[in-house]
Design an enzyme around this catalytic site. Sequence first.
Site, PDB file in Angstrom:
ATOM      1  N   ARG A  24    -110.011  87.868 -53.045  1.00 49.65           N
ATOM      2  CA  ARG A  24    -110.434  88.879 -54.311  1.00 49.65           C
ATOM      3  C   ARG A  24    -111.570  89.629 -53.599  1.00 49.65           C
ATOM      4  O   ARG A  24    -111.843  90.835 -54.400  1.00 49.65           O
ATOM      5  CB  ARG A  24    -110.745  87.928 -55.266  1.00 49.65           C
ATOM      6  CG  ARG A  24    -109.448  87.255 -55.952  1.00 49.65           C
ATOM      7  CD  ARG A  24    -109.600  86.228 -57.097  1.00 49.65           C
ATOM      8  NE  ARG A  24    -108.314  85.708 -57.512  1.00 49.65           N
ATOM      9  CZ  ARG A  24    -108.116  84.499 -57.923  1.00 49.65           C
ATOM     10  NH1 ARG A  24    -109.004  83.640 -57.597  1.00 49.65           N
ATOM     11  NH2 ARG A  24    -106.737  84.281 -58.143  1.00 49.65           N
ATOM     12  N   TYR A  42    -102.479  92.404 -58.855  1.00 48.47           N
ATOM     13  CA  TYR A  42    -102.346  91.370 -57.928  1.00 48.47           C
ATOM     14  C   TYR A  42    -103.612  90.760 -57.197  1.00 48.47           C
ATOM     15  O   TYR A  42    -104.581  91.201 -57.887  1.00 48.47           O
ATOM     16  CB  TYR A  42    -101.442  91.779 -56.733  1.00 48.47           C
ATOM     17  CG  TYR A  42    -101.772  93.072 -55.847  1.00 48.47           C
ATOM     18  CD1 TYR A  42    -103.191  93.368 -55.874  1.00 48.47           C
ATOM     19  CD2 TYR A  42    -100.991  93.737 -55.042  1.00 48.47           C
ATOM     20  CE1 TYR A  42    -103.446  94.512 -54.859  1.00 48.47           C
ATOM     21  CE2 TYR A  42    -101.265  94.675 -54.026  1.00 48.47           C
ATOM     22  CZ  TYR A  42    -102.673  95.187 -54.060  1.00 48.47           C
ATOM     23  OH  TYR A  42    -102.865  96.250 -53.156  1.00 48.47           O
ATOM     24  N   GLU A  43    -103.439  89.806 -56.485  1.00 52.45           N
ATOM     25  CA  GLU A  43    -104.698  88.766 -56.273  1.00 52.45           C
ATOM     26  C   GLU A  43    -105.190  88.110 -57.601  1.00 52.45           C
ATOM     27  O   GLU A  43    -106.358  87.901 -57.673  1.00 52.45           O
ATOM     28  CB  GLU A  43    -105.903  89.499 -55.787  1.00 52.45           C
ATOM     29  CG  GLU A  43    -105.392  90.207 -54.425  1.00 52.45           C
ATOM     30  CD  GLU A  43    -105.234  89.267 -52.998  1.00 52.45           C
ATOM     31  OE1 GLU A  43    -104.781  89.515 -52.180  1.00 52.45           O
ATOM     32  OE2 GLU A  43    -105.873  87.951 -53.198  1.00 52.45           O
ATOM     33  N   GLY A  44    -104.299  87.758 -58.348  1.00 48.46           N
ATOM     34  CA  GLY A  44    -104.793  87.268 -59.740  1.00 48.46           C
ATOM     35  C   GLY A  44    -104.836  88.441 -60.704  1.00 48.46           C
ATOM     36  O   GLY A  44    -105.949  89.154 -60.361  1.00 48.46           O
TER      37      GLY A  44
END
Lengths: 247, 597
Positions: B269, B407-409
């Site tokens: 992140r 993406y990446e949460g």
Amino acid sequence: MKILVCISKTPDTTAKIAFSDNNTKFAEAGVQWIINPYDEWYALVRAIELKEADPSTVLHLVNVGGADSEPIIRKALALGGDEAIRVNSDNADSFNIASQIAAIAKDGAYDLIFTGKETIDYNGSSIGGMVAELLDLPYISHAVKFDLEGGKAVVVREIEGGEETDKAALPLVVSCQKGMAEQRIPNMKGIMGARTKPLKVTEPVAAETLTAVASFDLPPAKAGVKLVPADNPEELVRLLHEEARVI
Amino acid sequence: MSTTTSTTANLLKGGEWLIKESSAFDTYTPEDFNEEQKMVKEMCLQFLNSEVLPVIDRIDKMEEGLMPSLMVKAGEQGLLGASIPEELNGLGKDFITSTLVNEGLGGGYSFSVAVAAHTGIGTLPILYFGTEEQKQKYIPKLATGEWKGAYGLTEPNSGSDALGAKSTAVLSEDGKHYILNGQKCWITNGGFADVYTVFAKVDGDKFTGFIVERGFEGFTQGPEEHKMGIKGSSTVQLYFQDCKVPVENLLGEVGKGHIIAFNILNIGRLKLCAAALGGAKMALTTTVEYANTREQFKTAIANFGAIKHKLAEGAIRIWVGESALYRTSKWIDDKEVELQAAGKPFNEALLGAAEEFAIECAILKVDGSEVLDFIVDEGVQIHGGNGFSDEYMISRAYRDSRINRIYEGTNEINRLLTVDMMLKRAMKGKLDLMGPAMKVSKELMSIPDFGSEDEGAFAAELKTIVNMKKAILMTAGAAVQKLMMSLSNEQEILMNIADMAIQVFHAESALLRVMKLAYKGEEAVSIQIDIMRCYLNDAVDKVNKAGKEAINAFADGDEQRMMLLGLKRFTKAAPFNSKDARRRIADKLIAENKYFL
């Protein structure tokens, strides 16, 4: 074999050019500095290639400049080279700079001295020739190709409408331009190694200063484009003849 | 592994910035990059300009073999091994330097995605959780780019809910293999990767990581997805049909896959934020150049106030985002050094450091991706009709930006996580939120502080930050008290609190950076001061709005009235002419013809 490459600090090609002190000094505030491209892309990279071909080669860099030159010297060391010498001088006179380089070159007994064909700021094109003269060495300018054959230099230089191939014994001074080598990007290992390579600082030797800048001028602003209506060819001819004076 | 010396005495714990004051002097800023770090960043930009951008159209057309060959070149350049120890063929650089590589390559469109996926989720699971044999086998080749890495977590029916994966792994009768069955989707680099970290449930319920090599029996992949953006990035589905994975390729422990999956994401992140800001700088420069050359009404459009506002706002958000990014990166770097000094092995040290600052990593991910989205959106706007044409780079930047919020949460998950992690830490006693929150609620009942103003440089701004923190503590504290366990169902309120935290963390980071610049006696910091004041001026209003929404959603009667009054008091700021400040910022961007800070 010992090679010395002369490295100059110049403003980035996109730098805004302005002058101070009554148009006698280049306004340096906010300017980004780079290695003079002719020194970096051609002289230094070709020297690195020679060292790669013969790892016993000793490659030194020399810069004549203040402490603010050190980032570009480190960058040059990140590309290659064993050590760098900075002559602590702000003198901008070509003869004085050439005298400083000649003093370093004499001490180091180099077989080859590379410079760029010119710097992209002052465009003096004079350092290589002056260094050669001061050291009483042969000089080949504007080289586009450099090779060593049986201990002798084979140098191709650009001439009007063609090329000339020269042969010379070492030691030798060569000024380099496009064609000598391809630009390289330093890699991470090189960057990390640059920090630990020696960067020696020496004080300038006594030398004459022969020139001083009286003033700089920016080129005149370009005139705007004049649009001539398609139905008025006479006016176009008149402008080309009387104003542009091309016909 | 930090190359920078630092004292860890003043190191804040994760989330503590909310309840403690930070010193500007101790705050790391981009002005603190050393010569080597500056060279690394410049080298990344040179690499993009000479190797990647000239072939970006061919990359987006997915020319066979082009992306893998560029990754090999990146490997030769040392760009894939920055965070890998030297004994495993890497360069063993500190966390800030490796973050700078992500930022430096951030303007590389699909190439940037491929490299970030390879060096992050493609490499780090094995580096941090692999056995010595696994590391020796895979990491040196991943470090040079000889092998490319990918990561398979998401499934068609489990995205944000990663632990809801359906893929299974069963130990074979002879005990030599795990037999994998299932499907993974949205696998970045999937089409050409050699090594995949894949998650599946052992015996149906133990979520576990595995290292799968291309060529393992029973492992196949689907065709390339047709995507809205990052078209040059390979994205495929992976299929496992009785796929035989040798037992020695079990990654970590059976049932501990979630530790790998979630820990790797913290670092990812922060790195995503770095790449997004790198992309944002390039997109803003492209836009400034365009605004300077495009003429309408007989003048460059950069001369119009409406355009200046947009250009300046882009620079403000980048500069502030970068301030928060490197402030956090240094915290992680310092914590890593501290943990290693305390005897933790290399992998546990960095993971522990990233976990400590997981709140900040989530905040950075949200903000970085939204800064980029803002800049490419306004970039297209400034380009007008041309911005809608594929001929212009800004059009690609716009398409490629969008995925970053997903993406990446997703940014929603990361906003929820921001507040959730804060509250969990408070409950575990790691972060004293309740004490300060109680103090704020007492202050609400007392006579308002009309305090003396302007004591020392930036006193007013510092006070605004302290007050905004009070607004968060008041709102979050009351929401927890009132809603207790049901707060997790009130996602709207959690989003409000997260937004307040994101604003305040960034505003404070910018103020500290400006103060540090001013302390150092740096010349010409007036633009940076303008940037910080514009941001702060907006942050106060945003915190007020989010706070009001939250309070109105859970409080009523006298309590509501009192809190709204408190909120008003905590988000009070002196009038500020942000129009003129933005014009000064924009004029400098226009004169420099680029994002110059």
